[in-house]
Every structure is written in structure tokens, then in C-alpha cells.
Design a protein around this motif. Structure first.
Motif, mmCIF file in Angstrom:
data_model
loop_
_atom_site.group_PDB
_atom_site.id
_atom_site.type_symbol
_atom_site.label_atom_id
_atom_site.label_comp_id
_atom_site.label_asym_id
_atom_site.label_seq_id
_atom_site.Cartn_x
_atom_site.Cartn_y
_atom_site.Cartn_z
ATOM 1 N N ILE A 169 36.456 39.228 41.632
ATOM 2 C CA ILE A 169 36.658 38.090 42.532
ATOM 3 C C ILE A 169 36.675 36.819 41.702
ATOM 4 N N SER A 170 37.555 35.905 42.068
ATOM 5 C CA SER A 170 37.674 34.639 41.344
ATOM 6 C C SER A 170 36.491 33.735 41.652
ATOM 7 N N SER A 189 32.924 40.124 47.715
ATOM 8 C CA SER A 189 32.809 38.769 48.256
ATOM 9 C C SER A 189 31.728 38.025 47.485
ATOM 10 N N GLY A 235 34.429 33.742 37.356
ATOM 11 C CA GLY A 235 34.763 34.955 38.078
ATOM 12 C C GLY A 235 33.712 36.030 37.881
ATOM 13 N N ASP A 280 38.868 33.137 46.398
ATOM 14 C CA ASP A 280 40.196 33.206 47.015
ATOM 15 C C ASP A 280 41.004 34.409 46.528
ATOM 16 N N THR A 281 40.690 34.875 45.346
ATOM 17 C CA THR A 281 41.466 35.962 44.760
ATOM 18 C C THR A 281 40.562 37.154 44.475
ATOM 19 N N THR A 282 40.994 38.312 44.930
ATOM 20 C CA THR A 282 40.258 39.542 44.662
ATOM 21 C C THR A 282 41.203 40.597 44.111
ATOM 22 N N ASN A 283 40.622 41.567 43.441
ATOM 23 C CA ASN A 283 41.407 42.646 42.852
ATOM 24 C C ASN A 283 40.570 43.918 42.926
ATOM 25 N N SER A 327 36.341 30.953 43.118
ATOM 26 C CA SER A 327 36.380 30.386 44.466
ATOM 27 C C SER A 327 36.266 31.443 45.553
ATOM 28 N N LYS A 333 40.452 50.801 46.847
ATOM 29 C CA LYS A 333 41.199 49.881 47.696
ATOM 30 C C LYS A 333 41.174 50.372 49.149
#
Length: 119
Positions: free
Chosen positions: A50-51, A70, A32, A55-58, A53, A64
Motif C-alpha cells: 500500500i502506498s 489498508s 509505503g 490510494d494505491t494497493t497491489n 497515502s 487477490k
């Protein structure tokens, strides 16, 4: 792991910038990544993560809806698209390897890139 952040600069309020963070090593796609920032006289704070992959973001609440993180694993690069910039976004931005929202959960850091937003 070596990280090289770039893309900072001077922009007017309401403008946009895209930061890039290029990573060395073949295992980029397995970990990550996060973005943090530090303004003068303030502690380093979490911005986005971001993870492995993608697929997961925070995101921090303060960014926000304005910032998007990305990654392109084929290019070993993570990005931070920053829109609707505000003067309070002015800081040195750092990319790092790790996960979560705490500085202590990241173990490799880039050198930082300065972002200055004028009012």
C-alpha cells in the motif's frame, strides 16, 4: 523505524483473520508498506503493498480478491484483512517499509506473526 506485527493465529479453512502492523516514528504517513509471508522451506514472498497515502494497493495473484491491505496513518498502523483463508496461506507474515513486490526494496521489517490455516 520499528514495526510490530500482530493478529496471527490458528483458523479453519474459509475463515478470516486481520493482521495489524504498528509502526514507531512520526514519519509513518510518508512511506509505503508491504506484507510478505514465508512458509517453512520456502522463500519469503510478496503478499500486498500500500502506498503512503493508501490510494494505491497491489496484491499477489494468489491473494487477490481475498485479502485487503489498508492503513490508518493517524494510528501508525497498517492492516491486512484476510478472508476465505486456505491451508496454503499458512506462513509467518511480515510487514515491512518500502515499495514494490521484491524483498530487496523493503528496508525495515517487523518480527512476523504466525498464521496457520487448518483444512
Amino acid at each position: 523505524v520499528q514495526l510490530q506485527a500482530s493478529g496471527g493465529g490458528l483458523v479453519q479453512a474459509g475463515g478470516s483473520l486481520r493482521l495489524s502492523c504498528a509502526a514507531s516514528g512520526r514519519t509513518f504517513s510518508t512511506y509505503g508498506m508491504g506484507w510478505f509471508r514465508q512458509a517453512p522451506g520456502k522463500e519469503r514472498e510478496f503478499v500486498a503493498a500500500i502506498s503512503w497515502s493508501g490510494d494505491t494497493t497491489n496484491y499477489a495473484d494468489s491473494v487477490k480478491g481475498r485479502f485487503t491491505v489498508s492503513r490508518d496513518n493517524a494510528k501508525n498502523t497498517v492492516y491486512l484483512q484476510m478472508n476465505s483463508l486456505k491451508p496454503e496461506d499458512t506462513a509467518v507474515y511480515y510487514c515491512a517499509v518500502g515499495a514494490g513486490v521484491r524483498v530487496g526494496t523493503y528496508n525495515y521489517w517487523g518480527q512476523g506473526t504466525q498464521v496457520t490455516v487448518s483444512s
